[in-house]
Design a protein around this motif. Sequence first.
Motif, PDB file in Angstrom:
ATOM      1  N   LEU A 155       0.844  -1.199   0.000  1.00 30.77           N
ATOM      2  CA  LEU A 155       0.000   0.000   0.000  1.00 30.77           C
ATOM      3  C   LEU A 155       0.876   1.244   0.000  1.00 30.77           C
ATOM      4  CD1 LEU A 155      -2.730  -0.969   2.600  1.00 30.77           C
ATOM      5  CD2 LEU A 155      -2.903  -0.977   0.115  1.00 30.77           C
ATOM      6  N   TYR A 156       0.436   2.255  -0.731  1.00 33.33           N
ATOM      7  CA  TYR A 156       1.128   3.532  -0.812  1.00 33.33           C
ATOM      8  C   TYR A 156       0.113   4.644  -0.600  1.00 33.33           C
ATOM      9  CZ  TYR A 156       4.796   0.854  -3.158  1.00 33.33           C
ATOM     10  OH  TYR A 156       5.763  -0.065  -3.463  1.00 33.33           O
ATOM     11  N   THR A 157       0.507   5.673   0.146  1.00 32.84           N
ATOM     12  CA  THR A 157      -0.339   6.858   0.242  1.00 32.84           C
ATOM     13  C   THR A 157       0.088   7.814  -0.855  1.00 32.84           C
ATOM     14  OG1 THR A 157       1.158   7.834   1.871  1.00 32.84           O
ATOM     15  CG2 THR A 157      -0.767   6.656   2.709  1.00 32.84           C
ATOM     16  N   VAL A 158      -0.883   8.502  -1.445  1.00 28.89           N
ATOM     17  CA  VAL A 158      -0.626   9.434  -2.540  1.00 28.89           C
ATOM     18  C   VAL A 158      -0.766  10.850  -2.002  1.00 28.89           C
ATOM     19  CG1 VAL A 158      -1.318  10.162  -4.851  1.00 28.89           C
ATOM     20  CG2 VAL A 158      -1.553   7.760  -4.177  1.00 28.89           C
ATOM     21  N   HIS A 159       0.237  11.658  -2.254  1.00 30.34           N
ATOM     22  CA  HIS A 159       0.250  13.043  -1.783  1.00 30.34           C
ATOM     23  C   HIS A 159       0.390  13.968  -2.984  1.00 30.34           C
ATOM     24  CE1 HIS A 159       0.962  11.666   2.368  1.00 30.34           C
ATOM     25  NE2 HIS A 159       1.573  10.673   1.753  1.00 30.34           N
ATOM     26  N   LEU A 160      -0.467  15.009  -3.015  1.00 31.96           N
ATOM     27  CA  LEU A 160      -0.442  15.985  -4.097  1.00 31.96           C
ATOM     28  C   LEU A 160      -0.318  17.387  -3.531  1.00 31.96           C
ATOM     29  CD1 LEU A 160      -3.351  14.771  -6.404  1.00 31.96           C
ATOM     30  CD2 LEU A 160      -0.916  14.469  -6.774  1.00 31.96           C
ATOM     31  N   ASP A 189      -1.887  14.376 -11.742  1.00 24.79           N
ATOM     32  CA  ASP A 189      -0.558  13.775 -11.787  1.00 24.79           C
ATOM     33  C   ASP A 189       0.556  14.775 -11.514  1.00 24.79           C
ATOM     34  OD1 ASP A 189      -0.933  15.160 -14.098  1.00 24.79           O
ATOM     35  OD2 ASP A 189      -0.014  13.665 -15.399  1.00 24.79           O
ATOM     36  N   HIS A 190       0.210  16.020 -11.251  1.00 20.73           N
ATOM     37  CA  HIS A 190       1.203  17.057 -11.000  1.00 20.73           C
ATOM     38  C   HIS A 190       1.751  16.917  -9.582  1.00 20.73           C
ATOM     39  CE1 HIS A 190       2.728  21.140 -10.206  1.00 20.73           C
ATOM     40  NE2 HIS A 190       3.080  21.059 -11.469  1.00 20.73           N
ATOM     41  N   ASP A 191       3.046  16.720  -9.454  1.00 16.22           N
ATOM     42  CA  ASP A 191       3.721  16.627  -8.158  1.00 16.22           C
ATOM     43  C   ASP A 191       3.197  15.496  -7.281  1.00 16.22           C
ATOM     44  OD1 ASP A 191       5.308  18.784  -8.769  1.00 16.22           O
ATOM     45  OD2 ASP A 191       3.973  20.228  -7.838  1.00 16.22           O
ATOM     46  N   ALA A 192       2.811  14.387  -7.852  1.00 16.36           N
ATOM     47  CA  ALA A 192       2.344  13.253  -7.054  1.00 16.36           C
ATOM     48  C   ALA A 192       3.528  12.570  -6.377  1.00 16.36           C
ATOM     49  CB  ALA A 192       1.606  12.253  -7.930  1.00 16.36           C
ATOM     50  N   VAL A 193       3.398  12.332  -5.076  1.00 19.24           N
ATOM     51  CA  VAL A 193       4.424  11.636  -4.301  1.00 19.24           C
ATOM     52  C   VAL A 193       3.761  10.434  -3.651  1.00 19.24           C
ATOM     53  CG1 VAL A 193       6.043  11.811  -2.382  1.00 19.24           C
ATOM     54  CG2 VAL A 193       5.646  13.799  -3.847  1.00 19.24           C
ATOM     55  N   LEU A 194       4.345   9.254  -3.851  1.00 20.86           N
ATOM     56  CA  LEU A 194       3.827   8.040  -3.231  1.00 20.86           C
ATOM     57  C   LEU A 194       4.751   7.616  -2.092  1.00 20.86           C
ATOM     58  CD1 LEU A 194       2.367   7.988  -6.043  1.00 20.86           C
ATOM     59  CD2 LEU A 194       2.355   5.529  -5.788  1.00 20.86           C
ATOM     60  N   VAL A 195       4.166   7.319  -0.942  1.00 18.48           N
ATOM     61  CA  VAL A 195       4.932   6.893   0.233  1.00 18.48           C
ATOM     62  C   VAL A 195       4.409   5.532   0.653  1.00 18.48           C
ATOM     63  CG1 VAL A 195       5.584   7.419   2.608  1.00 18.48           C
ATOM     64  CG2 VAL A 195       5.252   9.284   0.970  1.00 18.48           C
ATOM     65  N   ARG A 196       5.310   4.576   0.760  1.00 10.31           N
ATOM     66  CA  ARG A 196       4.930   3.207   1.083  1.00 10.31           C
ATOM     67  C   ARG A 196       4.528   3.077   2.547  1.00 10.31           C
ATOM     68  NH1 ARG A 196       8.835  -1.871   1.527  1.00 10.31           N
ATOM     69  NH2 ARG A 196       7.238  -3.407   1.922  1.00 10.31           N
ATOM     70  N   GLU A 197       3.544   2.245   2.800  1.00  4.66           N
ATOM     71  CA  GLU A 197       3.147   1.900   4.167  1.00  4.66           C
ATOM     72  C   GLU A 197       4.088   0.817   4.673  1.00  4.66           C
ATOM     73  OE1 GLU A 197       0.578   2.882   6.225  1.00  4.66           O
ATOM     74  OE2 GLU A 197       0.053   4.458   4.811  1.00  4.66           O
ATOM     75  N   GLY A 198       4.375   0.842   5.954  1.00  5.43           N
ATOM     76  CA  GLY A 198       5.145  -0.232   6.556  1.00  5.43           C
ATOM     77  C   GLY A 198       6.601   0.108   6.796  1.00  5.43           C
ATOM     78  N   PHE A 199       7.397  -0.929   6.963  1.00  3.92           N
ATOM     79  CA  PHE A 199       8.807  -0.802   7.344  1.00  3.92           C
ATOM     80  C   PHE A 199       9.638  -0.218   6.211  1.00  3.92           C
ATOM     81  CE2 PHE A 199      13.070  -2.347   8.348  1.00  3.92           C
ATOM     82  CZ  PHE A 199      13.144  -2.061   9.695  1.00  3.92           C
ATOM     83  N   CYS A 200      10.567   0.666   6.557  1.00  2.25           N
ATOM     84  CA  CYS A 200      11.435   1.315   5.575  1.00  2.25           C
ATOM     85  C   CYS A 200      12.885   0.876   5.818  1.00  2.25           C
ATOM     86  CB  CYS A 200      11.297   2.837   5.698  1.00  2.25           C
ATOM     87  SG  CYS A 200      12.284   3.744   4.513  1.00  2.25           S
ATOM     88  N   GLY A 253      -0.108  -1.765  -5.073  1.00  2.00           N
ATOM     89  CA  GLY A 253       0.650  -2.262  -6.208  1.00  2.00           C
ATOM     90  C   GLY A 253       1.772  -3.156  -5.734  1.00  2.00           C
ATOM     91  N   ASP A 254       2.239  -4.042  -6.631  1.00  2.28           N
ATOM     92  CA  ASP A 254       3.349  -4.917  -6.278  1.00  2.28           C
ATOM     93  C   ASP A 254       4.628  -4.116  -6.058  1.00  2.28           C
ATOM     94  OD1 ASP A 254       1.835  -7.215  -6.384  1.00  2.28           O
ATOM     95  OD2 ASP A 254       2.190  -7.481  -8.528  1.00  2.28           O
ATOM     96  N   ARG A 255       4.801  -3.067  -6.870  1.00  2.15           N
ATOM     97  CA  ARG A 255       5.947  -2.176  -6.749  1.00  2.15           C
ATOM     98  C   ARG A 255       5.460  -0.745  -6.892  1.00  2.15           C
ATOM     99  NH1 ARG A 255      10.577  -4.540 -10.528  1.00  2.15           N
ATOM    100  NH2 ARG A 255       9.784  -2.816 -11.727  1.00  2.15           N
ATOM    101  N   ARG A 256       6.344   0.193  -6.604  1.00  2.00           N
ATOM    102  CA  ARG A 256       5.965   1.608  -6.640  1.00  2.00           C
ATOM    103  C   ARG A 256       5.474   2.014  -8.038  1.00  2.00           C
ATOM    104  NH1 ARG A 256       8.172   6.716  -7.493  1.00  2.00           N
ATOM    105  NH2 ARG A 256       7.432   8.247  -5.989  1.00  2.00           N
ATOM    106  N   GLU A 257       6.152   1.553  -9.072  1.00  2.00           N
ATOM    107  CA  GLU A 257       5.772   1.913 -10.429  1.00  2.00           C
ATOM    108  C   GLU A 257       4.375   1.404 -10.771  1.00  2.00           C
ATOM    109  OE1 GLU A 257       8.711   0.286  -9.730  1.00  2.00           O
ATOM    110  OE2 GLU A 257       9.964   2.095  -9.803  1.00  2.00           O
ATOM    111  N   ALA A 258       4.056   0.188 -10.333  1.00  3.23           N
ATOM    112  CA  ALA A 258       2.724  -0.365 -10.579  1.00  3.23           C
ATOM    113  C   ALA A 258       1.661   0.423  -9.828  1.00  3.23           C
ATOM    114  CB  ALA A 258       2.684  -1.833 -10.173  1.00  3.23           C
ATOM    115  N   ALA A 259       1.984   0.849  -8.618  1.00  7.42           N
ATOM    116  CA  ALA A 259       1.034   1.658  -7.843  1.00  7.42           C
ATOM    117  C   ALA A 259       0.826   3.017  -8.501  1.00  7.42           C
ATOM    118  CB  ALA A 259       1.534   1.829  -6.416  1.00  7.42           C
ATOM    119  N   GLU A 260       1.897   3.629  -9.001  1.00  4.38           N
ATOM    120  CA  GLU A 260       1.765   4.907  -9.712  1.00  4.38           C
ATOM    121  C   GLU A 260       0.883   4.748 -10.942  1.00  4.38           C
ATOM    122  OE1 GLU A 260       5.686   6.202 -10.692  1.00  4.38           O
ATOM    123  OE2 GLU A 260       5.910   7.332  -8.841  1.00  4.38           O
TER     124      GLU A 260
END
Length: 130
Positions: free
Chosen positions: A3-8, A16-27, A107-114
């Motif tokens: 899971l990723y949170t989407v920030h605009l 799609d302008h300035d979209a930032v995705l941040v993953r949930e969970g351990f970093c 998404g499985d990966r960040r690119e897929a989630a985007e």
Amino acid sequence: MRLYTVHLSGRATSPDHDAVLVREGFCWPACLFTGFWALWHRMWLVALMLVLAGAGLNIGLKALGFDPLSQAAVMLGYLVLVGYSANDWRRRALERSGLVEVGVVAGDRREAAERRYFDRMKVLATQESP
């Protein structure tokens, strides 16, 4: 699926302008490279606090006479705590810089989630237009 949170940006003219995705969970990068991870994400105060906390913890443990194994265990616990908290700190930093959390995407990966997020925005844009 991750899971990723989407920030605009609040001033964004398109979804799609300035979209930032941040993953949930351990970093993992934050756990392994604490201060450098924070500097990479331009979180200056967080970087300073992480370096000071790590150094202070290390000095305090040595001053209290902890053996090396106990020091390593406590420092490992500190790094795990940083890893679990890092993405939340990043979300707060994005919020303070003016970005707004607009949703969650999987998404499985960040690119897929985007890709999934942008496809969903295209569908919503076509449904809203007359």
